[in-house]
Write an enzyme that holds these catalytic residues in place. Structure first.
Site, short mmCIF file in Angstrom:
data_model
loop_
_atom_site.label_atom_id
_atom_site.label_comp_id
_atom_site.label_asym_id
_atom_site.label_seq_id
_atom_site.Cartn_x
_atom_site.Cartn_y
_atom_site.Cartn_z
N GLU A 92 -11.83 1.87 -9.41
CA GLU A 92 -10.38 1.91 -9.23
C GLU A 92 -9.86 0.51 -8.96
OE1 GLU A 92 -7.64 3.09 -9.57
OE2 GLU A 92 -7.38 5.16 -8.95
N ASP A 93 -8.64 0.25 -9.42
CA ASP A 93 -8.01 -1.03 -9.10
C ASP A 93 -7.60 -1.06 -7.64
OD1 ASP A 93 -6.11 0.96 -9.47
OD2 ASP A 93 -4.83 -0.20 -10.82
N LYS A 120 -5.59 -0.07 0.62
CA LYS A 120 -4.52 -0.19 1.62
C LYS A 120 -4.83 0.77 2.77
CE LYS A 120 -0.84 -1.09 -1.80
NZ LYS A 120 0.38 -0.50 -2.42
N ASP A 179 -4.59 3.72 -2.50
CA ASP A 179 -3.38 3.69 -1.69
C ASP A 179 -3.42 4.94 -0.80
OD1 ASP A 179 -0.58 4.05 -1.01
OD2 ASP A 179 0.00 2.77 -2.65
P1 IMP Z 1 -3.03 6.67 -4.71
O1 IMP Z 1 -3.26 7.91 -5.51
O2 IMP Z 1 -1.83 6.77 -3.82
O3 IMP Z 1 -4.26 6.21 -3.94
O4 IMP Z 1 -2.62 5.54 -5.72
C1 IMP Z 1 -3.53 4.94 -6.56
C2 IMP Z 1 -2.90 4.40 -7.82
O5 IMP Z 1 -1.54 4.02 -7.60
C3 IMP Z 1 -3.61 3.15 -8.27
O6 IMP Z 1 -4.63 3.46 -9.19
C4 IMP Z 1 -2.50 2.35 -8.92
O7 IMP Z 1 -2.36 2.71 -10.26
C5 IMP Z 1 -1.25 2.78 -8.18
N1 IMP Z 1 -0.89 1.82 -7.12
C6 IMP Z 1 -1.08 1.95 -5.78
N2 IMP Z 1 -0.61 0.89 -5.10
C7 IMP Z 1 -0.12 0.04 -6.05
C8 IMP Z 1 0.50 -1.26 -5.98
O8 IMP Z 1 0.69 -1.88 -4.92
N3 IMP Z 1 0.87 -1.81 -7.18
C9 IMP Z 1 0.66 -1.19 -8.37
N4 IMP Z 1 0.10 0.03 -8.48
C10 IMP Z 1 -0.30 0.63 -7.33
#
Ligand code: IMP
Length: 178
Positions: free
Chosen positions: A102-103, A134, A106
């Protein structure tokens, strides 16, 4: 300073620092997988993880197979909380060990949904590997196996990460300037 759509971003993590973090992750993945007798799957979560997965892959010292999947939970600069599976897996994971690349993690919604999906499809083991994390926003109790770098809760772009599809091509990572 750079401008993408309506927002201004300032430099945050240099390209060299990103590569250092990826090398650190690769060392830890290699330590766990170097002597493996199976062929683990390295799973690129499209599109944001393309640069990360590419760099990581060239540092891995064991036989592995590259597979991709497309998931999405983000719209603009906010997580929607609903994880969509936009494109199926490009290969069968039944009976295989999978390393998710994963990049950024969050809220953890994407990674947790993806881990469940893979186990559902018969993967024998799923490791989570993320370039960025994060911790302030993460709400899950699923363990992240390999983390490149922890960052504060701010919206970033660059090195694969986008703001409404722009900014993925930037070499460095930039943070929103509010
Ligand atoms: P989660 O499901 O909330 O953990 O979000 C993960 C996905 O949201 C990542 O794979 C990114 O594609 C996107 N994402 C989360 N934070 C950022 C950010 O700061 N910039 C750009 N994309 C983000």
């Amino acid at each position: 300073m750079i401008k993408i759509h309506d927002k201004v971003f300032k430099p945050f993590i240099s390209h060299d620092r990103i590569l250092e973090a990826i090398s650190g992750v690769a060392e830890r993945v290699n330590a766990d997988f170097r002597d493996c007798e199976d062929v683990p799957i390295v799973l690129c979560v499209l599109n944001g993880s393309i640069p990360f997965t590419g760099e990581l892959l060239t540092r891995l010292e064991f036989n592995c197979e590259l597979v991709s999947i497309k998931m999405s939970s983000y719209q603009g600069t906010k997580s929607t909380g609903t994880v969509l599976n936009m494109m199926g897996l490009t290969a069968d994971v039944r009976g295989r060990r999978v390393i998710i690349c994963e990049d950024i993690v969050d809220t953890g919604n994407t990674i947790v949904a993806l881990k469940e999906l893979l186990l559902d499809k018969g993967a024998t083991d799923v490791k989570i590997c993320t370039m960025l994390f994060k911790p302030e926003v993460y709400k899950k109790d699923v363990r992240l196996d390999y983390v490149g770098m922890a960052i504060p809760n701010a919206f970033i772009v660059g090195f694969g990460l986008d703001y409404d599809e722009l900014g993925r091509n930037l070499r460095d990572i930039y943070v929103i300037d509010e």
